[in-house]
Design an enzyme around this catalytic site. Structure first.
Site, PDB file in Angstrom:
ATOM      1  N   GLY A 159       0.664  -1.207   0.326  1.00 52.63           N
ATOM      2  CA  GLY A 159       0.290   0.016  -0.203  1.00 52.63           C
ATOM      3  C   GLY A 159       1.217   1.280   0.104  1.00 52.63           C
ATOM      4  CB  CYS A 160       1.876   3.325  -1.925  1.00 54.03           C
ATOM      5  SG  CYS A 160       2.653   1.755  -2.083  1.00 54.03           S
ATOM      6  CB  THR A 161       0.701   8.108  -0.109  1.00 50.48           C
ATOM      7  OG1 THR A 161      -0.703   7.058   0.566  1.00 50.48           O
ATOM      8  CG2 THR A 161      -0.251   8.888  -1.186  1.00 50.48           C
TER       9      THR A 161
END
Ligand SMILES: *[C@@H]1O[C@H](CO)[C@@H](O)[C@H](O)[C@H]1NC(C)=O
Ligand SMILES: *[C@@H]1O[C@H](CO)[C@@H](O)[C@H](O)[C@H]1NC(C)=O
Ligand SMILES: *[C@@H]1O[C@H](CO)[C@@H](O)[C@H](O)[C@H]1NC(C)=O
Ligand SMILES: *[C@@H]1O[C@H](CO)[C@@H](O)[C@H](O)[C@H]1NC(C)=O
Ligand SMILES: *[C@@H]1O[C@H](CO)[C@@H](O)[C@H](O)[C@H]1NC(C)=O
Length: 391
Positions: A136-138
């Site tokens: 997951g990341c932004t």
């Protein structure tokens, strides 16, 4: 048991946990003033591309051999025993074939890491393919009022890999943080690019070339991944793993335009979001790919016409709404909109990425990049406030 069945079961380990997901996030900015943080900056090491591939990583991975081993087996031990045995035997038997199928020099680098750490080479192969499977990341590329472009990213990892009830932590995430470091990647005696790494992982998830471009990779989930990976295992090696692709682009391309062209045209093994930033105004793009050669491109330049000053990607296609149980997009947008173009810079972006739910129990680090000046900072992240969003 064949590879398809093995991979399918492994996939379910990651996906099963996403199901009972309650946390509907209101689009509200929880930002505080936290920049610059103290005592969390990552250590630096030099990776010298002029050394033979087998020797490049040894000085970094040897002292962390035990941690690398424990981290990888945190995942492998979650696979049911009989299946684990079959899977590992299969990968070990085929290890040389798989490593030779990776584009050079990545196979030899992984062999060198196995040699330096004593970690089973099959386990290291799984680790180096792992980012295609879960994550997951932004990532944000934003332009301030003076036309300076900044690129920032969080990397979240470990959903479903061992929930520690007593400590309310994800076991894999906890084991990944101590492996973090920044690399000055050197060729011909000069720093070619800077990158944030987990020791033992040779692909590129976050990196910057001063005056050229910056790249981050966010995991994308779609139905095409397993097909691409199975094709790869069956001998079709025409597709590229995302983190190897981004590393090759970092090493071989000089300009934003060349990097954009390479990242939008490479044939990929699986789905991905590749986020590109540049040294000049308007240079920013979110590149959405999948194994079937489809391409969706969202550029900062286009967005600036719509009076927006950033492009932002989490782990969902940016042209549709994120699911209610994992909306990290709208809260980040709320922070960026609150800051405005005049507030874009390392402080504003760090504060945005340090606000829940963009900061959550899976977050391991934040990297801040300014391509024009070569400023590159990365910080370990750990959500210590209670309660903290689990993902
Ligand atoms: C493993 O590393 C040692 C030095 O640490 C080296 O002598 C040996 O050749 C290496 N083996 C392989 C297969 O690379
Ligand atoms: C909680 O974390 C501590 C420190 O990281 C660790 O020593 C301990 O084993 C953990 N507790 C459990 C129940 O795993
Ligand atoms: C950019 O990098 C890719 C991947 O390494 C390479 O195939 C391509 O030739 C490079 N393009 C230019 C213009 O150097
Ligand atoms: C490629 O896959 C995507 C799903 O990720 C689908 O929407 C698209 O139609 C496919 N394109 C082609 C050319 O098959
Ligand atoms: C790497 O990062 C350092 C520290 O921020 C910076 O001085 C240097 O210019 C960067 N080098 C490259 C090639 O990006």
């Amino acid at each position: 048991m064949n590879v398809r069945a093995v991979l399918f079961v492994t996939a379910c380990v990651a996906v099963a946990v996403a199901a009972p997901a309650p946390a509907a996030a209101a689009a509200k900015c929880n930002m505080k003033s936290l920049y610059p943080p103290t005592n969390t900056e990552l250590p630096w090491h030099t990776i010298d591309l002029d050394l033979p591939p087998q020797e490049r990583w040894a000085h970094v991975v040897r002292p962390k051999a035990k941690q690398i081993h424990d981290m990888i087996y945190q995942v492998i031990d979650l696979i049911p025993a009989q299946l684990r045995k079959t899977l590992m035997e299969h990968i070990d038997a085929k290890a040389d074939e798989i490593l030779d199928a990776f584009p050079a020099p990545y196979g030899d680098e992984i062999r060198g890491i196995a040699n330096a750490t004593g970690v089973d080479v099959g386990a290291l192969i799984l680790y180096n393919m792992g980012y295609e499977i879960e994550g997951g990341c932004t990532s944000i590329v934003a332009q301030n009022s003076e036309g300076n472009v900044f690129h920032a990213r969080n990397l979240d990892f470990g959903l479903g890999f061992g929930w520690d009830k007593a400590n309310e932590t994800w076991a894999l995430t906890e084991k990944l943080r101590p492996l973090l470091f920044n690399a000055r990647v050197v060729r011909n005696g000069n720093t070619l690019f800077n990158a944030t790494y987990y020791a033992g992982f040779v692909g590129l998830l976050t990196g910057m070339k001063t005056g050229g471009f910056s790249i981050s990779v966010d995991t994308r989930f779609d139905n095409s991944f397993w097909k691409g990976l199975i094709d790869f295992f069956k001998g079709d090696h025409s597709g590229h793993f995302v983190a190897f692709t981004t590393r090759s682009v970092m090493e071989n391309n000089a300009t934003y335009a060349d990097a954009l062209k390479a990242l939008t045209s490479a044939k990929m093994v699986g789905p991905s979001y590749m986020i590109l930033g540049g040294a000049e105004a308007k240079q920013g793009a979110i590149i959405t790919r999948s194994s079937n050669e489809s391409l969706h491109l969202w550029t900062l330049e286009n967005d600036l016409h719509n009076k927006h000053f950033y492009v932002l990607e989490t782990n969902y296609d940016n042209w549709v709404e994120p699911p209610f149980f994992d909306d990290r997009r709208h809260p980040a947008e709320a922070c960026l909109d609150q800051l405005g173009a005049s507030g874009m810079g390392f402080a504003g972006l760090y504060n945005t990425l340090s606000a829940q739910p963009n900061l959550n129990l899976l977050t391991t680090y934040t990297t801040l990049m300014h391509v024009a000046t070569g400023r590159f900072e990365a910080y370990v992240q750990k959500c210590d406030t209670h309660p903290c969003t689990p993902w």
